[in-house]
Write an enzyme that holds these catalytic residues in place. Structure first.
Site, mmCIF file in Angstrom:
data_model
loop_
_atom_site.group_PDB
_atom_site.id
_atom_site.type_symbol
_atom_site.label_atom_id
_atom_site.label_comp_id
_atom_site.label_asym_id
_atom_site.label_seq_id
_atom_site.Cartn_x
_atom_site.Cartn_y
_atom_site.Cartn_z
ATOM 1 N N GLY A 143 -28.344 -9.976 16.727
ATOM 2 C CA GLY A 143 -27.833 -8.619 16.732
ATOM 3 C C GLY A 143 -28.236 -7.918 15.453
ATOM 4 N N CYS A 144 -27.420 -6.999 15.009
ATOM 5 C CA CYS A 144 -27.704 -6.239 13.795
ATOM 6 C C CYS A 144 -27.758 -7.177 12.593
ATOM 7 C CB CYS A 144 -26.617 -5.185 13.589
ATOM 8 S SG CYS A 144 -26.804 -4.258 12.068
ATOM 9 N N PHE A 145 -28.792 -7.058 11.801
ATOM 10 C CA PHE A 145 -28.928 -7.977 10.670
ATOM 11 C C PHE A 145 -27.854 -7.788 9.616
ATOM 12 C CE2 PHE A 145 -33.068 -5.371 9.715
ATOM 13 C CZ PHE A 145 -32.361 -4.248 9.330
ATOM 14 N N TRP A 146 -27.215 -6.629 9.555
ATOM 15 C CA TRP A 146 -26.159 -6.433 8.575
ATOM 16 C C TRP A 146 -25.014 -7.421 8.785
ATOM 17 C CZ3 TRP A 146 -25.564 -0.513 9.660
ATOM 18 C CH2 TRP A 146 -26.681 0.177 9.185
ATOM 19 N N CYS A 147 -24.704 -7.734 10.046
ATOM 20 C CA CYS A 147 -23.606 -8.662 10.352
ATOM 21 C C CYS A 147 -23.924 -10.065 9.845
ATOM 22 C CB CYS A 147 -23.347 -8.714 11.857
ATOM 23 S SG CYS A 147 -22.737 -7.175 12.571
#
Length: 177
Positions: A11-15
């Site tokens: 998913g989103c790399f920030w997570c």
């Protein structure tokens, strides 16, 4: 100090970045892109879904403190590996679940962990297992994103709950433990 690198898309790399930055034994986490066919893609190009890239994190870790297996156990706990090209409201091939292995040993460990995790989830795993190809670091403004913007809407409502789940589930693996 020994180090090994894991490259993961969930998913989103920030997570993923926010979680692994708190894991004991992790030396560095970098957001980037891999798995596509366009050299040096931009975030906008990747988000358009036409480059074939996944948003990934490269996790550099000390295998004497945290094993690759443990890195993968965390990975399968903090994202849903059963939804193709999607994590929550984030939809597109760039959000696919993927493990990009660096060595044959990582490939074997990933196969074992995936077989074990297949019994944990109610739906089949769709996590891709591929050798790491070309990797491109994401733009600087994507690095350390949650640490710099914890109150930003996406961070507060999507990233923060994953970080809390990690803290609760893996108390013994926190850098602050």
């Amino acid at each position: 100090m020994a180090s090994e690198t894991a490259t993961l898309g969930g998913g989103c790399f920030w997570c993923l970045e926010a979680v692994y930055q708190e894991a004991k034994g992790v030396q560095h986490v970098e957001n980037g892109y891999t798995g596509g066919q366009v050299p040096n893609p931009t975030y906008e190009q990747v988000c358009n879904g036409n480059t074939g890239h996944a948003e990934v994190v490269q996790v550099v870790f000390d295998p004497d403190v945290i094993s690759y297996r443990e890195i993968l156990e965390i990975f399968f706990t903090i994202h849903d590996p059963t939804t193709p090209n999607r994590q929550g409201n984030d939809v597109g091939t760039q959000y696919r679940s993927a493990i990009y292995y660096h060595t044959p040993q990582q490939q074997e460990t990933a196969k074992q962990v995936m077989a074990e995790m297949a019994h944990v989830w109610d739906a089949p795993l769709v996590t891709e297992l591929e050798p790491l190809g070309d990797y491109y670091k994401a733009e600087d403004y994507h690095q350390n994103y949650f640490r710099q913007h914890p109150l930003q809407g996406y961070c507060a409502f999507v990233v923060a709950p994953k970080v809390q789940k990690f803290r609760k589930t893996f108390k013994d693996r926190l850098t602050t433990a």
